[in-house]
Design a protein around this motif. Sequence first.
Motif, PDB file in Angstrom:
ATOM      1  N   GLU A 187     -30.022 -29.314  86.330  1.00  0.00           N
ATOM      2  CA  GLU A 187     -30.918 -28.251  85.874  1.00  0.00           C
ATOM      3  C   GLU A 187     -31.763 -28.729  84.696  1.00  0.00           C
ATOM      4  OE1 GLU A 187     -31.408 -25.318  87.169  1.00  0.00           O
ATOM      5  OE2 GLU A 187     -29.831 -25.371  88.703  1.00  0.00           O
ATOM      6  N   GLU A 188     -32.904 -28.065  84.510  1.00  0.00           N
ATOM      7  CA  GLU A 188     -33.852 -28.505  83.482  1.00  0.00           C
ATOM      8  C   GLU A 188     -33.296 -28.360  82.071  1.00  0.00           C
ATOM      9  OE1 GLU A 188     -37.494 -26.431  84.054  1.00  0.00           O
ATOM     10  OE2 GLU A 188     -37.994 -27.458  85.936  1.00  0.00           O
ATOM     11  N   ALA A 192     -33.113 -31.234  79.356  1.00  0.00           N
ATOM     12  CA  ALA A 192     -33.756 -31.061  78.051  1.00  0.00           C
ATOM     13  C   ALA A 192     -32.779 -31.323  76.921  1.00  0.00           C
ATOM     14  CB  ALA A 192     -34.318 -29.645  77.943  1.00  0.00           C
ATOM     15  N   ALA A 193     -31.550 -30.881  77.081  1.00  0.00           N
ATOM     16  CA  ALA A 193     -30.530 -31.129  76.050  1.00  0.00           C
ATOM     17  C   ALA A 193     -30.263 -32.612  75.901  1.00  0.00           C
ATOM     18  CB  ALA A 193     -29.245 -30.384  76.410  1.00  0.00           C
ATOM     19  N   LYS A 194     -30.217 -33.330  77.005  1.00  0.00           N
ATOM     20  CA  LYS A 194     -30.005 -34.782  76.932  1.00  0.00           C
ATOM     21  C   LYS A 194     -31.184 -35.471  76.270  1.00  0.00           C
ATOM     22  CE  LYS A 194     -27.023 -35.205  81.017  1.00  0.00           C
ATOM     23  NZ  LYS A 194     -26.888 -35.770  82.386  1.00  0.00           N
ATOM     24  N   SER A 195     -32.396 -35.032  76.573  1.00  0.00           N
ATOM     25  CA  SER A 195     -33.589 -35.661  75.991  1.00  0.00           C
ATOM     26  C   SER A 195     -33.678 -35.432  74.491  1.00  0.00           C
ATOM     27  CB  SER A 195     -34.848 -35.117  76.674  1.00  0.00           C
ATOM     28  OG  SER A 195     -35.020 -33.735  76.398  1.00  0.00           O
ATOM     29  N   GLN A 196     -33.063 -34.368  74.006  1.00  0.00           N
ATOM     30  CA  GLN A 196     -33.050 -34.095  72.577  1.00  0.00           C
ATOM     31  C   GLN A 196     -31.934 -34.848  71.843  1.00  0.00           C
ATOM     32  OE1 GLN A 196     -32.777 -29.845  72.204  1.00  0.00           O
ATOM     33  NE2 GLN A 196     -34.855 -29.483  72.982  1.00  0.00           N
ATOM     34  N   GLY A 197     -31.181 -35.625  72.578  1.00  0.00           N
ATOM     35  CA  GLY A 197     -30.129 -36.423  71.956  1.00  0.00           C
ATOM     36  C   GLY A 197     -28.806 -35.697  71.794  1.00  0.00           C
ATOM     37  N   MET A 198     -28.619 -34.584  72.483  1.00  0.00           N
ATOM     38  CA  MET A 198     -27.356 -33.862  72.385  1.00  0.00           C
ATOM     39  C   MET A 198     -26.257 -34.659  73.073  1.00  0.00           C
ATOM     40  SD  MET A 198     -26.502 -29.921  73.560  1.00  0.00           S
ATOM     41  CE  MET A 198     -27.722 -29.241  72.436  1.00  0.00           C
ATOM     42  N   HIS A 206     -21.199 -26.297  75.316  1.00  0.00           N
ATOM     43  CA  HIS A 206     -22.194 -25.244  75.090  1.00  0.00           C
ATOM     44  C   HIS A 206     -23.016 -24.890  76.330  1.00  0.00           C
ATOM     45  CE1 HIS A 206     -21.551 -25.079  70.749  1.00  0.00           C
ATOM     46  NE2 HIS A 206     -21.528 -26.400  70.739  1.00  0.00           N
ATOM     47  N   HIS A 207     -23.051 -25.755  77.342  1.00  0.00           N
ATOM     48  CA  HIS A 207     -23.907 -25.487  78.497  1.00  0.00           C
ATOM     49  C   HIS A 207     -23.144 -25.520  79.828  1.00  0.00           C
ATOM     50  CE1 HIS A 207     -27.517 -25.504  76.045  1.00  0.00           C
ATOM     51  NE2 HIS A 207     -27.168 -26.672  75.529  1.00  0.00           N
ATOM     52  N   ILE A 208     -22.395 -26.582  80.057  1.00  0.00           N
ATOM     53  CA  ILE A 208     -21.733 -26.739  81.346  1.00  0.00           C
ATOM     54  C   ILE A 208     -20.626 -25.702  81.539  1.00  0.00           C
ATOM     55  CG2 ILE A 208     -20.320 -28.259  82.775  1.00  0.00           C
ATOM     56  CD1 ILE A 208     -23.197 -29.139  82.676  1.00  0.00           C
ATOM     57  N   PHE A 209     -19.692 -25.648  80.594  1.00  0.00           N
ATOM     58  CA  PHE A 209     -18.547 -24.745  80.751  1.00  0.00           C
ATOM     59  C   PHE A 209     -18.945 -23.266  80.799  1.00  0.00           C
ATOM     60  CE2 PHE A 209     -15.083 -22.209  78.810  1.00  0.00           C
ATOM     61  CZ  PHE A 209     -14.166 -22.332  79.843  1.00  0.00           C
ATOM     62  N   PRO A 210     -19.796 -22.765  79.874  1.00  0.00           N
ATOM     63  CA  PRO A 210     -20.153 -21.336  79.947  1.00  0.00           C
ATOM     64  C   PRO A 210     -20.795 -20.938  81.275  1.00  0.00           C
ATOM     65  CG  PRO A 210     -20.792 -22.256  77.826  1.00  0.00           C
ATOM     66  CD  PRO A 210     -20.381 -23.414  78.683  1.00  0.00           C
ATOM     67  N   ASN A 211     -21.551 -21.841  81.886  1.00  0.00           N
ATOM     68  CA  ASN A 211     -22.204 -21.526  83.151  1.00  0.00           C
ATOM     69  C   ASN A 211     -21.297 -21.722  84.359  1.00  0.00           C
ATOM     70  OD1 ASN A 211     -25.282 -20.954  82.715  1.00  0.00           O
ATOM     71  ND2 ASN A 211     -24.793 -22.610  81.303  1.00  0.00           N
ATOM     72  N   SER A 212     -20.066 -22.165  84.112  1.00  0.00           N
ATOM     73  CA  SER A 212     -19.098 -22.334  85.197  1.00  0.00           C
ATOM     74  C   SER A 212     -18.007 -21.280  85.168  1.00  0.00           C
ATOM     75  CB  SER A 212     -18.446 -23.731  85.102  1.00  0.00           C
ATOM     76  OG  SER A 212     -19.416 -24.754  85.104  1.00  0.00           O
ATOM     77  N   ILE A 213     -18.062 -20.357  84.214  1.00  0.00           N
ATOM     78  CA  ILE A 213     -16.970 -19.403  84.024  1.00  0.00           C
ATOM     79  C   ILE A 213     -16.861 -18.407  85.180  1.00  0.00           C
ATOM     80  CG2 ILE A 213     -16.221 -17.450  82.607  1.00  0.00           C
ATOM     81  CD1 ILE A 213     -17.016 -18.979  80.154  1.00  0.00           C
ATOM     82  N   ALA A 214     -18.007 -17.927  85.680  1.00  0.00           N
ATOM     83  CA  ALA A 214     -17.993 -16.865  86.697  1.00  0.00           C
ATOM     84  C   ALA A 214     -17.156 -17.239  87.922  1.00  0.00           C
ATOM     85  CB  ALA A 214     -19.413 -16.494  87.095  1.00  0.00           C
ATOM     86  N   PRO A 215     -17.408 -18.384  88.577  1.00  0.00           N
ATOM     87  CA  PRO A 215     -16.568 -18.711  89.742  1.00  0.00           C
ATOM     88  C   PRO A 215     -15.108 -18.958  89.385  1.00  0.00           C
ATOM     89  CG  PRO A 215     -18.018 -20.541  89.189  1.00  0.00           C
ATOM     90  CD  PRO A 215     -18.467 -19.378  88.381  1.00  0.00           C
ATOM     91  N   ILE A 216     -14.848 -19.422  88.157  1.00  0.00           N
ATOM     92  CA  ILE A 216     -13.457 -19.636  87.725  1.00  0.00           C
ATOM     93  C   ILE A 216     -12.724 -18.300  87.636  1.00  0.00           C
ATOM     94  CG2 ILE A 216     -12.001 -20.414  85.820  1.00  0.00           C
ATOM     95  CD1 ILE A 216     -14.118 -22.517  85.187  1.00  0.00           C
ATOM     96  N   ILE A 217     -13.392 -17.282  87.082  1.00  0.00           N
ATOM     97  CA  ILE A 217     -12.779 -15.961  86.954  1.00  0.00           C
ATOM     98  C   ILE A 217     -12.452 -15.378  88.330  1.00  0.00           C
ATOM     99  CG2 ILE A 217     -13.182 -13.575  86.222  1.00  0.00           C
ATOM    100  CD1 ILE A 217     -14.818 -14.670  83.903  1.00  0.00           C
ATOM    101  N   VAL A 218     -13.406 -15.492  89.246  1.00  0.00           N
ATOM    102  CA  VAL A 218     -13.195 -14.945  90.593  1.00  0.00           C
ATOM    103  C   VAL A 218     -12.046 -15.660  91.288  1.00  0.00           C
ATOM    104  CG1 VAL A 218     -14.231 -14.629  92.857  1.00  0.00           C
ATOM    105  CG2 VAL A 218     -15.597 -14.237  90.797  1.00  0.00           C
ATOM    106  N   GLN A 219     -12.077 -16.987  91.271  1.00  0.00           N
ATOM    107  CA  GLN A 219     -11.024 -17.751  91.934  1.00  0.00           C
ATOM    108  C   GLN A 219      -9.675 -17.547  91.249  1.00  0.00           C
ATOM    109  OE1 GLN A 219     -11.305 -19.505  94.846  1.00  0.00           O
ATOM    110  NE2 GLN A 219      -9.067 -19.606  94.655  1.00  0.00           N
ATOM    111  N   GLY A 220      -9.696 -17.404  89.928  1.00  0.00           N
ATOM    112  CA  GLY A 220      -8.454 -17.172  89.205  1.00  0.00           C
ATOM    113  C   GLY A 220      -7.804 -15.859  89.591  1.00  0.00           C
ATOM    114  N   THR A 221      -8.604 -14.816  89.740  1.00  0.00           N
ATOM    115  CA  THR A 221      -8.073 -13.514  90.138  1.00  0.00           C
ATOM    116  C   THR A 221      -7.457 -13.574  91.532  1.00  0.00           C
ATOM    117  OG1 THR A 221      -9.790 -12.444  88.808  1.00  0.00           O
ATOM    118  CG2 THR A 221      -8.629 -11.078  90.395  1.00  0.00           C
TER     119      THR A 221
END
Length: 297
Positions: A187-188, A192-198, A206-221
């Motif tokens: 994703e862009e 962009a985060a990589k290009s800024q030296g993060m 800050h980016h990967i894990f928060p955007n992966s929470i939704a399917p984890i919650i569903v599968q966990g339930t």
Amino acid sequence: MLPELKEKLPEIKQEPQVESPFQESWRAMRKNKIALVGMTIIIFFVTIALLADVIAPHGINDQAFENRLESPSAKHWFGTDDFGRDILSRVIYGARISLWVGFFSVLGSIIVGTTLGILAGYFGRWVDTIISRLFDILLAFPSILLAIAIVAVLGPSLQNALIAIAVINIPTFGRLVRSKVLSLKEEEFILAAKSQGMGHSRIIVHHIFPNSIAPIIVQGTLSIGTAIIEAAALGFLGLGAAPPDPEWGMMLADAKTYMQQAPWTMIFPGLAIMLTVLGFNLMGDGLRDALDPRMKS
């Protein structure tokens, strides 16, 4: 000047309040009647598990051989077992054990599986190869047979059954998170985060894990219901909780001898397992519909 301001004030319209993702998901959940039924079932069993000491009419190990295999009555609503123990009280306390095993085994699977899935999907190459082959090895065995093998090595106990259930569910979460990360890292906003030296760790946290929470919650339930069935299966085989703990699977194992003579000894623990798993499945389906953007209108 003031009259002019008063005339303009009614024309000013307030901007619509923007809902947070949590509020939006909760609103979608409330519209899903089936999901609310599942949530109600879960709340019911969680409540009786927490209040077992208060609502159980008898002690779980109070034996009365004169009441052995007594059918359901006003004194014993669910009847008694082969030791004269009250089945209702044992089913109530069994909810505490089954929910404890289901929740913490899935929590362990989520922690380990999510960590491995993020590492495999984000870094790729040899890291992805090693972790993916590990998942393939675990998935090559039927889940219940692998759980039996793990408990056989560690020794029969409730804690070892929990560990076994956690291990066999790791690939489910690992592969789910890996596939999500593979799409996210292209994703862009990640580029962009990589290009800024993060750094990698900051991008993951800050980016990967928060955007992966939704399917984890569903599968966990959904997985909690599966874990409860697996715990009951291990208990039925004598590889879970040790007597006289009132674990539902072990109660079914003890009742199989009296299935025709006293069917209530098997019916009520079986219904407890069925309803609990049904509740988590219905709620999991509702969460999937609420959290999946593709399911929203």
